[in-house]
Design a protein around this motif. Structure first.
Motif, short mmCIF file in Angstrom:
data_model
loop_
_atom_site.label_atom_id
_atom_site.label_comp_id
_atom_site.label_asym_id
_atom_site.label_seq_id
_atom_site.Cartn_x
_atom_site.Cartn_y
_atom_site.Cartn_z
N THR A 18 -13.36 14.88 -52.44
CA THR A 18 -12.55 16.00 -52.91
C THR A 18 -11.08 15.65 -52.93
OG1 THR A 18 -14.19 17.53 -52.00
CG2 THR A 18 -12.01 18.44 -52.47
N LEU A 19 -10.63 14.97 -51.89
CA LEU A 19 -9.23 14.56 -51.80
C LEU A 19 -8.84 13.66 -52.96
CD1 LEU A 19 -6.62 14.48 -50.04
CD2 LEU A 19 -7.61 12.50 -48.90
N MET A 20 -9.62 12.64 -53.20
CA MET A 20 -9.29 11.71 -54.29
C MET A 20 -9.54 12.33 -55.66
SD MET A 20 -7.91 9.32 -52.71
CE MET A 20 -7.61 8.22 -54.06
N GLY A 21 -10.59 13.16 -55.76
CA GLY A 21 -10.83 13.85 -57.03
C GLY A 21 -9.67 14.75 -57.42
N SER A 22 -9.16 15.50 -56.45
CA SER A 22 -8.02 16.38 -56.75
C SER A 22 -6.77 15.56 -57.07
CB SER A 22 -7.77 17.34 -55.59
OG SER A 22 -7.44 16.64 -54.41
N TYR A 23 -6.62 14.43 -56.41
CA TYR A 23 -5.48 13.57 -56.72
C TYR A 23 -5.54 13.12 -58.19
CZ TYR A 23 -2.75 9.28 -57.05
OH TYR A 23 -1.88 8.31 -57.47
N TYR A 24 -6.70 12.69 -58.63
CA TYR A 24 -6.81 12.18 -60.00
C TYR A 24 -6.78 13.30 -61.04
CZ TYR A 24 -7.24 7.45 -58.44
OH TYR A 24 -6.97 6.22 -57.89
N ILE A 25 -6.96 14.54 -60.62
CA ILE A 25 -6.79 15.66 -61.54
C ILE A 25 -5.31 16.01 -61.68
CG2 ILE A 25 -7.17 18.16 -61.79
CD1 ILE A 25 -9.97 17.66 -60.53
N PHE A 136 -16.91 3.47 -42.33
CA PHE A 136 -15.71 3.64 -43.14
C PHE A 136 -15.90 3.19 -44.58
CE2 PHE A 136 -11.91 4.18 -40.05
CZ PHE A 136 -12.52 5.29 -39.51
N ALA A 137 -16.71 2.17 -44.80
CA ALA A 137 -16.97 1.75 -46.18
C ALA A 137 -17.67 2.86 -46.95
CB ALA A 137 -17.80 0.48 -46.19
N LEU A 138 -18.61 3.55 -46.30
CA LEU A 138 -19.31 4.66 -46.96
C LEU A 138 -18.36 5.83 -47.21
CD1 LEU A 138 -22.62 4.52 -44.91
CD2 LEU A 138 -22.27 3.75 -47.26
N ILE A 139 -17.48 6.09 -46.27
CA ILE A 139 -16.51 7.17 -46.45
C ILE A 139 -15.56 6.82 -47.59
CG2 ILE A 139 -14.59 8.39 -45.36
CD1 ILE A 139 -16.09 7.97 -42.66
N ALA A 140 -15.12 5.58 -47.64
CA ALA A 140 -14.24 5.13 -48.72
C ALA A 140 -14.95 5.23 -50.07
CB ALA A 140 -13.77 3.70 -48.47
N ALA A 141 -16.26 5.05 -50.09
CA ALA A 141 -17.02 5.19 -51.33
C ALA A 141 -16.91 6.60 -51.88
CB ALA A 141 -18.49 4.82 -51.10
N GLY A 142 -16.79 7.59 -51.00
CA GLY A 142 -16.58 8.96 -51.45
C GLY A 142 -15.31 9.09 -52.24
N GLY A 143 -14.26 8.43 -51.77
CA GLY A 143 -13.00 8.44 -52.52
C GLY A 143 -13.11 7.72 -53.84
N GLY A 146 -14.71 9.88 -56.24
CA GLY A 146 -13.83 10.98 -56.63
C GLY A 146 -12.89 10.61 -57.77
N ARG A 147 -12.80 9.34 -58.05
CA ARG A 147 -11.95 8.88 -59.14
C ARG A 147 -12.59 9.22 -60.42
NH1 ARG A 147 -10.20 2.94 -58.48
NH2 ARG A 147 -8.44 3.63 -59.62
#
Length: 147
Positions: A18-25, A136-143, A146-147
């Motif tokens: 959500t954080l990265m998705g909103s950033y790219y919006i 952390f790699a899996l969490i980073a995959a969420g970001g 989100g792109r």
């Protein structure tokens, strides 16, 4: 992986998505503002972003030293969300304002830095070093998604 780790991982993954998705919006709006202001104004926007980051860091540090983390983080995210809504309203009211555009550029650049830093600071607090190695790699995959 323990059940409580799966839940924490799923929530962290979703939050980073959500954080990265909103950033790219929102980023194209910031970039459009910079384009409309002209290349000649980029040094001023970068300088203002530096000072905005410096001021926001001091404010955040002051709050962080006085407020519990469980209240500070949600408060920070709600604050930034209210800022997004305020900028949306102001852009509707004053669509040609260069000051508003420059303010949005600086605000967005500072907010982006803070949101990502706060997110990963929270992850370091939530997960142990051993857990972080595997998760952390899996969490980073969420970001990345989100792109």
């Amino acid at each position: 992986m323990a059940p409580h780790e799966r839940k924490a991982l799923a929530l962290a993954f979703a939050c980073n998505f959500t954080l990265m998705g909103s950033y790219y919006i929102l980023r194209p709006v910031r970039d459009t503002v910079a384009t409309l202001m002209g290349v000649g104004h980029l040094p001023q926007l970068f300088t203002a972003t530096f000072f905005g980051t410096f001021a926001a860091s001091a404010l955040y540090s002051a709050f962080a030293s006085r407020i519990r983390l469980s209240r500070l983080l949600p408060g920070t995210f709600w604050f930034w969300l209210s800022n997004v809504l305020l900028f949306a309203l102001l852009f509707r009211l004053f669509p040609q304002s260069r000051w508003l555009g420059g303010s949005y550029y600086v605000w967005f650049s500072v907010a982006n830095l803070f949101m990502i830093s706060i997110f990963w600071s929270l992850m370091v607090d939530v997960f142990s070093a051993a857990q972080a190695t595997g998760l952390f790699a899996l969490i980073a995959a969420g970001g990345a998604l989100g792109r």
